[in-house]
Scaffold this active site. Sequence first.
Site, PDB file in Angstrom:
ATOM      1  N   HIS A  35      11.244 114.112  33.929  1.00 44.75           N
ATOM      2  CA  HIS A  35      10.679 114.782  32.757  1.00 44.75           C
ATOM      3  C   HIS A  35      10.426 116.269  33.015  1.00 44.75           C
ATOM      4  O   HIS A  35      10.146 117.007  32.065  1.00 44.75           O
ATOM      5  CB  HIS A  35       9.361 114.090  32.380  1.00 44.75           C
ATOM      6  CG  HIS A  35       9.214 113.825  30.912  1.00 44.75           C
ATOM      7  ND1 HIS A  35      10.261 113.848  30.008  1.00 44.75           N
ATOM      8  CD2 HIS A  35       8.105 113.517  30.174  1.00 44.75           C
ATOM      9  CE1 HIS A  35       9.800 113.566  28.798  1.00 44.75           C
ATOM     10  NE2 HIS A  35       8.510 113.364  28.875  1.00 44.75           N
ATOM     11  N   ASN A  82       3.486 116.301  25.435  1.00 42.79           N
ATOM     12  CA  ASN A  82       3.320 115.960  24.020  1.00 42.79           C
ATOM     13  C   ASN A  82       2.718 117.078  23.181  1.00 42.79           C
ATOM     14  O   ASN A  82       2.754 117.003  21.947  1.00 42.79           O
ATOM     15  CB  ASN A  82       2.443 114.707  23.874  1.00 42.79           C
ATOM     16  CG  ASN A  82       3.114 113.466  24.421  1.00 42.79           C
ATOM     17  OD1 ASN A  82       4.207 113.529  24.982  1.00 42.79           O
ATOM     18  ND2 ASN A  82       2.465 112.330  24.258  1.00 42.79           N
ATOM     19  N   ASP A 107      14.673 117.757  29.376  1.00 39.69           N
ATOM     20  CA  ASP A 107      15.424 116.627  29.924  1.00 39.69           C
ATOM     21  C   ASP A 107      15.977 115.738  28.820  1.00 39.69           C
ATOM     22  O   ASP A 107      15.413 115.652  27.734  1.00 39.69           O
ATOM     23  CB  ASP A 107      14.514 115.799  30.835  1.00 39.69           C
ATOM     24  CG  ASP A 107      13.279 115.295  30.092  1.00 39.69           C
ATOM     25  OD1 ASP A 107      13.175 114.086  29.837  1.00 39.69           O
ATOM     26  OD2 ASP A 107      12.397 116.123  29.755  1.00 39.69           O
ATOM     27  N   ASN A 128       9.449 113.906  23.136  1.00 42.49           N
ATOM     28  CA  ASN A 128       8.116 114.202  22.610  1.00 42.49           C
ATOM     29  C   ASN A 128       7.746 115.681  22.660  1.00 42.49           C
ATOM     30  O   ASN A 128       7.016 116.170  21.795  1.00 42.49           O
ATOM     31  CB  ASN A 128       7.063 113.381  23.345  1.00 42.49           C
ATOM     32  CG  ASN A 128       7.094 111.915  22.955  1.00 42.49           C
ATOM     33  OD1 ASN A 128       7.511 111.575  21.854  1.00 42.49           O
ATOM     34  ND2 ASN A 128       6.672 111.051  23.865  1.00 42.49           N
TER      35      ASN A 128
END
Length: 203
Positions: A35, A82, A107, A128
């Site tokens: 991530h 997020n 990513d 997200n």
Amino acid sequence: MFQFLRKPSAPPPGPVEYLIVGLGNPGRQYERTRHNAGFMTLDYLANQCGARVDRLKFKALVGDVLIGGKRALLMKPQTFMNLSGQSVQEAMSFYKIPPERAIIIFDDISLPPGRLRIRRKGSDGGHNGMKNIIYLSGQDTFPRIKIGVGAKPRPDYNLADWVLSRFTDAEHKELCSAIEMAAKAAELMVQGKIDEAMSRYNS
């Protein structure tokens, strides 16, 4: 991963014309996870430009660079993935940067490690961080560079566990290649050559 050898240079003159944003999660426990491919790309790009991404501004670590003849602000949002849009929106408002000049690097689990996908605009694709950026700005016209990090090993594998896992040695080698290409693509994009970037580096 990479050897960072260049000495930091002085901030370039003139107004900031572009934002280049790498998405990830802050904290040592998230370093070099799938991530955080956006963060890793920003670190590499900063080194190539002789800059440091270490000043806290807009809820992000930032650094000024001269790339492709343009002054750009490199950004690593520190809000966790997020809420990445908070940093991007604040910086866009401060510098009066339209979405078309805010390049987002993140990513993508639909691409194998080592692959890139560059797009002029589009949906969040289920990511997200990108979802929050589009939600808070109300626009989806952000150019983006998606870094392949590989798909889940099996359908029932927890997605959060997967994106927070680390690369294998073989995957890491492929990732390094993708990061180098992403940095070159970003330089073309700030020069207004996004079609050339897509032609060269989309795979």
